[in-house]
Design a protein around this motif. Sequence first.
Motif, PDB file in Angstrom:
ATOM      1  N   ASN A  11      12.779  -1.612  -3.781  1.00 20.91           N
ATOM      2  CA  ASN A  11      11.834  -2.738  -3.852  1.00 20.91           C
ATOM      3  C   ASN A  11      11.372  -3.254  -2.499  1.00 20.91           C
ATOM      4  N   LYS A  50       9.044  -9.906  -4.476  1.00 24.16           N
ATOM      5  CA  LYS A  50       9.091 -10.578  -5.783  1.00 24.16           C
ATOM      6  C   LYS A  50       8.091 -11.741  -5.810  1.00 24.16           C
ATOM      7  N   LEU A  98       4.596 -10.322  -5.959  1.00 21.77           N
ATOM      8  CA  LEU A  98       4.337  -9.785  -7.301  1.00 21.77           C
ATOM      9  C   LEU A  98       4.019 -10.909  -8.284  1.00 21.77           C
ATOM     10  N   ARG A 146       0.331  -7.331 -12.305  1.00 20.66           N
ATOM     11  CA  ARG A 146       1.772  -7.359 -12.041  1.00 20.66           C
ATOM     12  C   ARG A 146       2.487  -6.349 -12.941  1.00 20.66           C
ATOM     13  N   ILE A 182       4.367  -2.937 -11.607  1.00 19.40           N
ATOM     14  CA  ILE A 182       5.809  -2.781 -11.843  1.00 19.40           C
ATOM     15  C   ILE A 182       6.089  -1.496 -12.624  1.00 19.40           C
ATOM     16  N   LEU A 238      -1.484  -7.018  -3.741  1.00 20.76           N
ATOM     17  CA  LEU A 238      -0.100  -7.149  -3.306  1.00 20.76           C
ATOM     18  C   LEU A 238      -0.003  -6.948  -1.792  1.00 20.76           C
TER      19      LEU A 238
END
Length: 192
Positions: A106, A127, A130, A138, A142, A176
């Motif tokens: 991540n 996080k 996101l 999102r 993911i 992002l």
Amino acid sequence: MSNSRYDHISDQELLQRHLQERDSSWLGILLERYTLLLFGVCMKYLKDETQAQDAVQQVFLKVIQEVHKYRIDYFKSWLYTVAKNHCLSVLRDKKRTVPVELTENNSVTEAPEEDPEKEAVSPELLKEALESLNAEQRQAVILFYLKKKSYQEISASEGYSLLQVKSYIQNGKRNLKLLIQKMLKKAKKDNG
């Protein structure tokens, strides 16, 4: 529709049936006929199996959307050109952009040739970024990058069209990246 049942029908006739009847199954048979050719072309240019598979899907989408706009005398040649142009476009875009890669742990890393200081992004920052994306972007980001789902799997599980999936992933990745860059700049400013 099994493809072998239609081997006796020429490319041109399948294309005409698709255009006249507005029945996409005829176009499906035609595209299925050239899936391996397309994959070969995409591998030749992109030299990466996953990218080549994605490119084949993108070419399929492009053909489905645009086949009716052109007068196509030789479908195979036209399809080859569409695939080649798509791959060249992908390669051009790669050179122009600084890729942000989401990795297993991540963290987001910049391409080293673009950024010699190469900053890893903390999972907390990722996080937070996101969560700033809209729900569709999102979820698509993911599923695609972190859960390694294909466009088709995302489309099936979320009920989006393949085109929507592609759009959510591309826009989500871009947004992002911008959010993370903004957050990093702010953090540097606050700390410096």
